[in-house]
Design a protein around this motif. Structure first.
Motif, mmCIF file in Angstrom:
data_model
loop_
_atom_site.group_PDB
_atom_site.id
_atom_site.type_symbol
_atom_site.label_atom_id
_atom_site.label_comp_id
_atom_site.label_asym_id
_atom_site.label_seq_id
_atom_site.Cartn_x
_atom_site.Cartn_y
_atom_site.Cartn_z
ATOM 1 N N GLY A 53 0.818 -1.211 0.000
ATOM 2 C CA GLY A 53 0.000 0.000 0.000
ATOM 3 C C GLY A 53 0.847 1.254 0.000
ATOM 4 O O GLY A 53 0.575 2.206 -0.743
ATOM 5 N N VAL A 54 1.890 1.279 0.824
ATOM 6 C CA VAL A 54 2.802 2.432 0.859
ATOM 7 C C VAL A 54 3.437 2.642 -0.510
ATOM 8 O O VAL A 54 3.444 3.761 -1.055
ATOM 9 C CB VAL A 54 3.899 2.225 1.926
ATOM 10 N N VAL A 55 3.980 1.578 -1.068
ATOM 11 C CA VAL A 55 4.653 1.672 -2.372
ATOM 12 C C VAL A 55 3.689 2.141 -3.456
ATOM 13 O O VAL A 55 4.013 3.025 -4.266
ATOM 14 C CB VAL A 55 5.271 0.307 -2.748
ATOM 15 N N TYR A 113 14.852 -8.506 -15.339
ATOM 16 C CA TYR A 113 15.378 -8.831 -14.007
ATOM 17 C C TYR A 113 16.581 -7.982 -13.658
ATOM 18 O O TYR A 113 16.777 -7.584 -12.504
ATOM 19 C CB TYR A 113 15.742 -10.317 -13.941
ATOM 20 N N ASP A 114 17.451 -7.706 -14.649
ATOM 21 C CA ASP A 114 18.664 -6.944 -14.338
ATOM 22 C C ASP A 114 18.337 -5.478 -14.056
ATOM 23 O O ASP A 114 19.002 -4.843 -13.220
ATOM 24 C CB ASP A 114 19.698 -7.051 -15.466
ATOM 25 N N VAL A 115 17.314 -4.964 -14.701
ATOM 26 C CA VAL A 115 16.890 -3.588 -14.415
ATOM 27 C C VAL A 115 16.317 -3.512 -12.998
ATOM 28 O O VAL A 115 16.597 -2.564 -12.249
ATOM 29 C CB VAL A 115 15.852 -3.109 -15.456
ATOM 30 N N ILE A 116 15.528 -4.527 -12.634
ATOM 31 C CA ILE A 116 14.998 -4.571 -11.263
ATOM 32 C C ILE A 116 16.143 -4.599 -10.257
ATOM 33 O O ILE A 116 16.156 -3.845 -9.272
ATOM 34 C CB ILE A 116 14.094 -5.807 -11.064
ATOM 35 N N ASN A 117 17.132 -5.452 -10.502
ATOM 36 C CA ASN A 117 18.283 -5.532 -9.591
ATOM 37 C C ASN A 117 19.028 -4.206 -9.525
ATOM 38 O O ASN A 117 19.473 -3.771 -8.457
ATOM 39 C CB ASN A 117 19.242 -6.634 -10.045
ATOM 40 N N ALA A 118 19.159 -3.559 -10.663
ATOM 41 C CA ALA A 118 19.937 -2.314 -10.717
ATOM 42 C C ALA A 118 19.303 -1.208 -9.889
ATOM 43 O O ALA A 118 20.007 -0.453 -9.207
ATOM 44 C CB ALA A 118 20.088 -1.864 -12.168
ATOM 45 N N VAL A 119 17.976 -1.112 -9.924
ATOM 46 C CA VAL A 119 17.329 0.002 -9.217
ATOM 47 C C VAL A 119 17.014 -0.320 -7.762
ATOM 48 O O VAL A 119 16.708 0.581 -6.980
ATOM 49 C CB VAL A 119 16.045 0.457 -9.950
ATOM 50 N N THR A 120 17.079 -1.612 -7.406
ATOM 51 C CA THR A 120 16.713 -1.975 -6.026
ATOM 52 C C THR A 120 17.892 -2.438 -5.177
ATOM 53 O O THR A 120 17.729 -2.662 -3.972
ATOM 54 C CB THR A 120 15.643 -3.087 -6.012
ATOM 55 N N THR A 121 19.072 -2.583 -5.764
ATOM 56 C CA THR A 121 20.228 -3.042 -4.980
ATOM 57 C C THR A 121 21.268 -1.951 -4.791
ATOM 58 O O THR A 121 22.337 -2.217 -4.242
ATOM 59 C CB THR A 121 20.904 -4.257 -5.654
ATOM 60 N N VAL A 155 8.619 -3.373 -4.063
ATOM 61 C CA VAL A 155 8.903 -2.788 -5.376
ATOM 62 C C VAL A 155 9.327 -3.892 -6.346
ATOM 63 O O VAL A 155 8.879 -3.937 -7.496
ATOM 64 C CB VAL A 155 10.003 -1.711 -5.275
ATOM 65 N N VAL A 156 10.193 -4.786 -5.863
ATOM 66 C CA VAL A 156 10.646 -5.900 -6.693
ATOM 67 C C VAL A 156 9.452 -6.729 -7.161
ATOM 68 O O VAL A 156 9.334 -7.060 -8.351
ATOM 69 C CB VAL A 156 11.649 -6.780 -5.920
ATOM 70 N N LYS A 157 8.550 -7.057 -6.226
ATOM 71 C CA LYS A 157 7.373 -7.852 -6.588
ATOM 72 C C LYS A 157 6.514 -7.128 -7.616
ATOM 73 O O LYS A 157 6.015 -7.740 -8.576
ATOM 74 C CB LYS A 157 6.546 -8.149 -5.334
ATOM 75 N N ALA A 158 6.330 -5.831 -7.429
ATOM 76 C CA ALA A 158 5.505 -5.053 -8.360
ATOM 77 C C ALA A 158 6.141 -5.034 -9.748
ATOM 78 O O ALA A 158 5.446 -5.175 -10.766
ATOM 79 C CB ALA A 158 5.325 -3.630 -7.835
ATOM 80 N N MET A 159 7.454 -4.865 -9.787
ATOM 81 C CA MET A 159 8.141 -4.829 -11.082
ATOM 82 C C MET A 159 8.131 -6.191 -11.760
ATOM 83 O O MET A 159 8.025 -6.282 -12.987
ATOM 84 C CB MET A 159 9.572 -4.330 -10.897
ATOM 85 N N GLN A 160 8.250 -7.249 -10.975
ATOM 86 C CA GLN A 160 8.163 -8.586 -11.554
ATOM 87 C C GLN A 160 6.787 -8.818 -12.163
ATOM 88 O O GLN A 160 6.671 -9.430 -13.231
ATOM 89 C CB GLN A 160 8.460 -9.638 -10.484
ATOM 90 N N THR A 161 5.748 -8.317 -11.505
ATOM 91 C CA THR A 161 4.396 -8.428 -12.036
ATOM 92 C C THR A 161 4.266 -7.692 -13.360
ATOM 93 O O THR A 161 3.558 -8.131 -14.270
ATOM 94 C CB THR A 161 3.371 -7.872 -11.021
ATOM 95 N N GLU A 162 4.985 -6.575 -13.466
ATOM 96 C CA GLU A 162 4.964 -5.782 -14.694
ATOM 97 C C GLU A 162 5.913 -6.328 -15.751
ATOM 98 O O GLU A 162 6.072 -5.734 -16.818
ATOM 99 C CB GLU A 162 5.328 -4.327 -14.376
ATOM 100 N N LYS A 163 6.584 -7.465 -15.464
ATOM 101 C CA LYS A 163 7.498 -8.127 -16.407
ATOM 102 C C LYS A 163 8.688 -7.250 -16.792
ATOM 103 O O LYS A 163 9.178 -7.303 -17.924
ATOM 104 C CB LYS A 163 6.750 -8.563 -17.677
ATOM 105 N N ALA A 222 13.822 2.725 -13.328
ATOM 106 C CA ALA A 222 13.618 1.533 -14.155
ATOM 107 C C ALA A 222 13.051 1.912 -15.520
ATOM 108 O O ALA A 222 13.505 1.416 -16.560
ATOM 109 C CB ALA A 222 12.686 0.555 -13.448
ATOM 110 N N ASN A 223 12.066 2.798 -15.519
ATOM 111 C CA ASN A 223 11.474 3.229 -16.791
ATOM 112 C C ASN A 223 12.483 3.965 -17.658
ATOM 113 O O ASN A 223 12.504 3.804 -18.885
ATOM 114 C CB ASN A 223 10.258 4.117 -16.520
ATOM 115 N N ALA A 224 13.326 4.780 -17.023
ATOM 116 C CA ALA A 224 14.332 5.519 -17.781
ATOM 117 C C ALA A 224 15.362 4.571 -18.389
ATOM 118 O O ALA A 224 15.770 4.723 -19.553
ATOM 119 C CB ALA A 224 15.025 6.541 -16.881
#
Length: 694
Positions: free
Chosen positions: A484-486, A552-560, A541-549, A573-575
């Protein structure tokens, strides 16, 4: 080609478990057929409260043959000192069902290895399908039970199993139930029957008052409801979740109309709808203008015989609920908000975390901090303070005590009745939102802030109390709160520094003599768990991005990396995705990765001294990075500019040795690169990006 029918007959399942169960059975069946190399056409699901069934069409006569080349130990381990096959080689061959005579040697990545080619003939279909016993027994459910003397657990006791390959029984046994061809009809209208052919399943069950196809049954329910609505010139609100639930509690649906006295229409609409939908599974009725009418539509599990008795019984039960609601609605208005709010002092939020009143006090402090962050007006801040002061009061009302689904909703209704500002009342209702991972979000600014404050305090408090979710266990719905926060932050493009906001709250809590009601142990843990809360939000955020397909490396880059702003993670991630097809993307990322790796291993706090530059490449890179720092760029522009540094970075490393003996020069060069890293870290951890395929 043949048809395979599997039906698992059960005691009545809870409605909410039926659809997930049949979906799981279809998925496991498909996996089983693939793993056993048995070709088929399609898997058709069937489900009712008493049965889970699938019909697999065009099943091959036998499984495909398997010819497989298997790699074993290295050749050097294949022989003993006498030149005979070693025990390792013999064991490998034996394990593959062949002899050492079948061993050959082939090269793999520069070394020779033992290889054997094994052949496995495909088994007859009926033999393969008997393995569906394991499919049945491997299914998992959120709710299970044991029966008789069995230790085996299932969603409900298994009473019969049908397993037919065309007209032949596929034999197996599950907890003392033998597979066969006998199924059972409707519990009251039908009887047991034998299925002669797998393809006869649907028609045979229809004869004993069971509509096995859930999609057909649902369409039938909708058609009957629509017919009743048309006959009476009504509109019936067919809530999709309610329709799914009703469909999963009946095997032979018959819709009917009931009514209640129009005097109950004086109750808030939400009270009436909740009484009908949540407690009785009734569909409510409205007129052309959207006004609620004193009627309801329900669905019985049976035919139209003795329907008047069914209608009378349902009306009687609903009226009893409405009488309770009417009583509580009038009783609740005999006291004011302060009366109910004071009662929260003795209601436990959690034994380790103080009372609900303590929780609201912390949330009120958080709301004020967030309100300042988003620059609320003074009037909005006053409204927010009032909403945060009373937003849980309705928990102590009789109505919410009886109908807990109405929490927040009755808070808004009563707040308006007691003369509160409409903005305050709306925020009280909206603070629960979203009520699911993809649920509707608060619409008002005050509702958004109050929802964030309530959820963030829950996260911080429970973490401080040592009650973080583990595995699938999440008794306090903290994952939902974090989602909910995210979602609220992301939907509103709010870039809030959650770590700073939580730190400010912690400072206030620790400065208070009573720690805002938190026990000493939890209060002392507050600072140490802030990073854990940020990590937990990042996981959402990771779960939400995975849902949006998202890659994986972009998800890792913005969340690690070093980002703590969850909204910025989505923006970054969008950029990155927007620029991932640029011709300069790969080389640009590789250049930034080289810089970030070097600075991560050699961090420095030195400032750049241009007087220590020894070549033009140093001057050029410093000049270009200085422009980045001094310009106010969007994330998209920053990514473009960072990628555009590639020529300057390449020239820099070509002409410059960073790790020189002169400490001052080395630190100066690292400081220049640190500027690049700092700017890159505003976007992502570029080292996590996979650009090999770009």
């Amino acid at each position: 080609m043949a048809n395979f029918l599997l039906e698992i007959g059960l005691e009545e399942m809870p409605a909410h478990l039926v659809t997930p169960a049949i979906n799981q059975l279809v998925e496991r069946a498909a996996t089983f057929m693939k793993e056993n190399r048995l070709q088929y056409g399609d898997i058709k699901p069937f489900s009712t409260p008493r049965r889970l069934a699938i019909l697999i069409s065009e099943v091959a006569d036998k499984a495909d043959d398997l010819t497989q080349e298997v790699k074993g130990p290295a050749k050097k381990a294949a022989f003993d000192k006498e030149g005979n096959y070693s025990k390792a080689a013999q064991g490998f061959a034996r394990g593959q069902g062949v002899t050492t005579d079948d061993i050959t040697f082939k090269e793999f990545k520069g070394n020779e290895y033992i290889y054997v080619t094994k052949f496995e003939a495909g088994k007859p279909a009926i033999e393969v399908l008997s393995g569906f016993k394991e499919v049945i027994m491997s299914m998992t459910f959120t709710t299970t039970m044991k029966w008789a003397r069995h230790t085996f657990e299932y969603v409900r006791p298994i009473r019969w199993i049908v397993a037919l390959l065309d007209d032949m029984v596929v034999p197996f046994n599950v907890v003392d139930v033998d597979s066969g061809r006998e199924t059972r009809g409707h519990r009251f209208l039908g009887q047991s029957i034998n299925i002669a052919q797998a393809s006869d399943y649907v028609n045979d069950l229809e004869k004993v008052y069971v509509q096995a196809d859930a999609s057909v049954r649902k369409a039938n329910i909708v058609s009957q409801i629509d017919k009743l609505a048309a006959e009476n010139n009504w509109h019936v609100e067919k809530d999709s979740d309610l329709l799914e639930e009703v469909n999963n509690i009946v095997e032979y649906p018959t819709a009917f109309v009931g009514r209640f006295d129009s005097e109950y229409l004086d109750l808030p609409e939400e009270v009436l709808i909740t009484s009908m939908r949540e407690h009785q599974r009734f569909f409510h009725v409205i007129d052309d203008s959207g006004a609620l009418l004193p009627y309801f539509v329900s669905v019985r599990n049976g035919n139209s015989e003795h329907l008047n008795n069914v209608i009378a019984g349902n009306e009687k039960v609903l009226i009893a609920r409405l009488e309770d609601a009417k009583f509580f609605y009038h009783e609740d208005q005999k006291n004011d908000i302060d009366f109910y709010n004071d009662k929260l002092q003795v209601v436990s939020f959690h034994a380790k975390l103080g009372s609900v009143a303590n929780h609201t006090k912390r949330a009120q402090a958080l709301a004020a901090i967030i309100g300042q962050q988003i620059s609320l007006t003074s009037d909005q801040q006053m409204q927010l303070a009032r909403a945060a002061e009373i937003y849980k009061f309705d928990l102590m009302t009789g109505m919410v005590g009886e109908f807990d689904e109405l929490q927040g909703i009755m808070g808004e209704k009563y707040a308006l009745l007691f003369g509160e500002d409409p903005a305050v009342a709306q925020a009280i209702r909206e603070h629960y939102m979203p009520i699911s991972a993809d649920g509707a979000l608060p619409e008002s600014v005050l509702g958004k802030v109050l929802a964030l404050a309530d959820k963030l305090d829950s996260l911080l408090s429970f973490f401080a109390g040592g009650m973080m979710p583990s595995g699938s266990n999440d008794p306090y719905a903290l994952r939902r709160a974090a989602s909910g926060v995210v979602n609220i932050l992301h939907a509103n493009d709010w870039h809030l520094p959650i770590d700073i906001i939580l730190s400010e709250l912690v400072d206030e809590v620790l400065a208070d003599d009573g720690h805002f009601g938190l026990p000493e142990e939890a209060a002392n843990n507050l600072k140490s768990v802030i990073n854990d809360v940020i990590t937990f939000l990042t996981d959402r955020v990771v779960k939400a991005m995975q849902t949006e397909k998202i890659r994986y490396d972009v998800i890792n880059a913005v969340t690690t990396g070093k980002l703590t702003d969850t909204t910025q993670m989505f923006t970054s991630a969008n950029a990155l995705l927007a620029h991932s097809n640029d011709q300069t993307f790969r080389e640009g990322v590789e250049s930034l990765t080289r810089v970030m790796r070097l600075t991560s291993k050699n961090p420095t706090e030195a400032t750049v001294n241009p007087a220590l530059f020894e070549n033009d490449a140093e001057k050029q890179l410093y000049s270009e990075t200085s422009l980045l720092v001094n310009e106010s760029l969007t994330t998209d522009d920053l990514v473009s500019s960072l990628l555009g540094l590639q020529p300057a970075i390449a020239a820099y490393f070509d002409q410059t040795m960073v790790m020189v003996e002169d400490e001052a020069v080395k630190q100066n060069r690292l400081a220049t690169l640190q500027i690049v890293s700092n700017e890159a870290e505003k976007v992502a951890n570029f080292m996590a990006l996979d650009v090999k395929s770009n």
